[in-house]
Write a protein that holds these residues in place. Structure first.
Motif, mmCIF file in Angstrom:
data_model
loop_
_atom_site.group_PDB
_atom_site.id
_atom_site.type_symbol
_atom_site.label_atom_id
_atom_site.label_comp_id
_atom_site.label_asym_id
_atom_site.label_seq_id
_atom_site.Cartn_x
_atom_site.Cartn_y
_atom_site.Cartn_z
ATOM 1 N N ALA A 47 29.798 45.160 29.699
ATOM 2 C CA ALA A 47 30.762 44.974 29.071
ATOM 3 C C ALA A 47 30.127 44.709 27.686
ATOM 4 N N CYS A 48 28.825 44.762 27.271
ATOM 5 C CA CYS A 48 28.415 45.230 25.886
ATOM 6 C C CYS A 48 29.043 46.146 25.438
ATOM 7 N N LEU A 49 29.654 47.233 26.251
ATOM 8 C CA LEU A 49 29.735 48.357 25.286
ATOM 9 C C LEU A 49 31.087 48.207 25.197
ATOM 10 N N ALA A 50 31.860 47.569 25.704
ATOM 11 C CA ALA A 50 33.552 47.540 25.944
ATOM 12 C C ALA A 50 33.802 46.566 24.073
ATOM 13 N N ALA A 51 32.694 45.165 23.741
ATOM 14 C CA ALA A 51 31.670 44.389 22.986
ATOM 15 C C ALA A 51 32.132 45.318 22.247
ATOM 16 N N LEU A 52 31.435 45.736 22.144
ATOM 17 C CA LEU A 52 31.010 46.496 20.751
ATOM 18 C C LEU A 52 31.786 47.720 20.375
ATOM 19 N N ALA A 53 32.820 48.352 21.285
ATOM 20 C CA ALA A 53 34.185 48.486 21.114
ATOM 21 C C ALA A 53 34.613 48.469 20.227
ATOM 22 N N LYS A 54 35.055 46.986 20.954
ATOM 23 C CA LYS A 54 36.453 46.403 20.296
ATOM 24 C C LYS A 54 35.429 45.490 19.092
ATOM 25 N N GLY A 55 34.914 45.320 18.637
ATOM 26 C CA GLY A 55 34.118 44.983 17.640
ATOM 27 C C GLY A 55 33.854 45.987 15.825
ATOM 28 N N LEU A 56 33.453 47.078 16.409
ATOM 29 C CA LEU A 56 33.309 48.415 16.146
ATOM 30 C C LEU A 56 33.969 49.385 15.817
ATOM 31 N N GLY A 57 35.015 49.722 16.642
ATOM 32 C CA GLY A 57 35.883 50.434 16.363
ATOM 33 C C GLY A 57 34.710 51.247 17.311
ATOM 34 N N ASP A 58 36.123 53.028 17.479
ATOM 35 C CA ASP A 58 34.902 54.162 18.655
ATOM 36 C C ASP A 58 34.310 54.625 18.036
ATOM 37 N N ARG A 59 33.039 54.466 18.008
ATOM 38 C CA ARG A 59 32.066 55.210 17.237
ATOM 39 C C ARG A 59 31.158 55.656 18.020
ATOM 40 N N GLU A 60 31.004 57.062 17.360
ATOM 41 C CA GLU A 60 30.009 58.080 18.491
ATOM 42 C C GLU A 60 28.393 56.637 18.885
ATOM 43 N N ALA A 61 28.351 57.164 20.246
ATOM 44 C CA ALA A 61 26.688 56.205 20.474
ATOM 45 C C ALA A 61 25.695 56.827 21.155
ATOM 46 N N SER B 127 33.758 53.204 23.549
ATOM 47 C CA SER B 127 34.836 53.401 25.244
ATOM 48 C C SER B 127 35.147 54.188 26.104
ATOM 49 N N ALA B 128 34.373 55.152 25.976
ATOM 50 C CA ALA B 128 33.964 56.281 27.158
ATOM 51 C C ALA B 128 32.406 56.506 27.662
ATOM 52 N N LEU B 129 31.862 55.597 26.837
ATOM 53 C CA LEU B 129 30.483 55.069 27.413
ATOM 54 C C LEU B 129 30.817 53.097 28.314
ATOM 55 N N ALA B 130 32.013 52.978 27.709
ATOM 56 C CA ALA B 130 32.100 51.242 28.613
ATOM 57 C C ALA B 130 33.025 52.303 29.542
ATOM 58 N N ASP B 131 33.797 53.229 29.776
ATOM 59 C CA ASP B 131 34.319 53.198 31.422
ATOM 60 C C ASP B 131 33.469 53.277 32.149
ATOM 61 N N ARG B 132 32.161 54.300 31.560
ATOM 62 C CA ARG B 132 31.048 54.972 32.491
ATOM 63 C C ARG B 132 30.664 53.678 33.044
ATOM 64 N N TYR B 133 29.898 52.864 32.326
ATOM 65 C CA TYR B 133 29.310 51.873 33.181
ATOM 66 C C TYR B 133 30.458 50.892 33.134
ATOM 67 N N ALA B 134 31.391 50.549 33.100
ATOM 68 C CA ALA B 134 32.010 49.761 33.835
ATOM 69 C C ALA B 134 32.009 48.783 34.870
ATOM 70 N N ASP B 135 31.705 49.755 35.852
ATOM 71 C CA ASP B 135 31.956 49.178 37.237
ATOM 72 C C ASP B 135 30.220 48.626 37.821
ATOM 73 N N ALA B 136 28.788 49.536 37.241
ATOM 74 C CA ALA B 136 27.893 49.137 37.793
ATOM 75 C C ALA B 136 27.172 50.306 36.920
ATOM 76 N N GLY B 137 25.979 49.397 36.153
ATOM 77 C CA GLY B 137 24.751 49.641 35.077
ATOM 78 C C GLY B 137 24.101 50.154 35.197
ATOM 79 N N PRO B 138 23.396 51.051 35.143
ATOM 80 C CA PRO B 138 22.383 52.055 35.259
ATOM 81 C C PRO B 138 21.155 51.304 35.583
ATOM 82 N N LYS B 139 20.257 51.606 35.724
ATOM 83 C CA LYS B 139 18.150 50.371 36.433
ATOM 84 C C LYS B 139 17.775 51.703 35.570
#
Length: 284
Positions: A177-191, A210-222
């Protein structure tokens, strides 16, 4: 003012801000280990975590909890002890005061005239910045963004135009959710999403927000997570039409010389060229 010296260990009394490892215990500096082994009391975020670090260096020292929930109550006693004892401040991992309680303790120790010493060492924010492969000449540390959607969006909007790499902490369950919010608010920057820094499973996953948000959309890493976001792209150079429009407006209220100077500063263009153009526009 000369601080009194603790007779038992020869260290001047006062507050010692001691950075501890963020994962690999081998990163504890020799100086940090020496201070901790001779402290009269260690103010720890979690005494159980700090006890493990002390076992690693083979010492036992008195500890007292110092964290967000008890700081107001615990601080006066610690300030009093600094007048004649060595008080070490540690967090669970990394450098104290970086997303941890402590700045009021430092401020009040100074106000009381006590010695304040920093023992630098690991910091997850800086370590992540070195792993990310993004610009490091200017960066802004954001700590943890607010968990609620509206507050988080507002916090992101506040920093969207800042020309600096952004560094922030996040938890696994909130990462997508954090990465998706960053993509929406900042544009699709490298991260980059870095985690478990200095530990066995250390990794830095890079890509667009956006790619990182998709990667971690379902489950965040430990593990402990630091997100690093590239600064915004530089603005496109002003066009001739931009210059003409700005000069037309400026000439309505300023002489040609001052109008050219104002527009040159605002648009980053050559003042002499703009002055010649302003004169031409005025028919001079």
């Amino acid at each position: 003012m000369t601080s009194p010296v603790n007779a038992e260990n020869s260290l001047p009394a006062g507050l010692y801000i001691v950075a501890t490892p963020i994962g690999n215990l081998g990163d504890l500096s020799a100086r940090a280990a020496d201070i901790l082994s001779r402290a009269d009391v260690i103010a720890a975020e979690d005494t159980r975590v700090t006890a493990g670090l002390l076992r690693h260096i083979g010492v036992k020292r008195p500890m007292t909890p110092y964290h967000d929930h008890n700081a107001e109550h615990a601080r006066p006693a610690l300030i009093a002890r600094m007048g004649h004892e060595v008080v070490a401040l540690v967090s669970d991992a990394g450098t104290p005061l970086i997303s941890d309680p402590g700045f009021k303790l430092v401020r009040e120790a100074r106000a009381a005239g006590h010695l304040v010493v920093t023992v630098p060492g690991p910091c997850a924010a800086v370590a992540a910045l070195t792993l990310a492969g993004l610009p490091t000449d200017r960066f802004l540390f954001l700590g943890f963004l607010p968990p609620k959607e509206k507050a988080r969006a507002d916090a992101i909007a506040e920093v969207a135009a800042i020309r600096a790499t952004l560094v922030l902490y996040e938890s696994g369950p909130r990462l997508g959710a954090c990465l998706a919010a960053l993509a929406k608010g900042l544009g699709d920057r490298e991260a980059a999403v870095t985690r478990e820094i200095t530990k066995r499973f250390e990794e830095a996953v890079t890509g667009t927000l956006s790619a990182l948000a998709d990667r971690y959309a379902d489950a965040g890493p430990k593990g402990e997570i630091v997100v690093v976001v590239a600064p915004p792209d530089p603005p496109a150079p002003a066009s001739l039409n931009d210059a003409d429009a700005a000069l037309t407006e400026a000439l309505e209220r300023l002489p040609a010389s001052k109008a050219a100077g104002e527009v040159a500063k605002r648009l980053g263009l050559d003042r002499r060229d703009l002055y010649a153009r302003a004169l031409a526009m005025k028919g001079e």
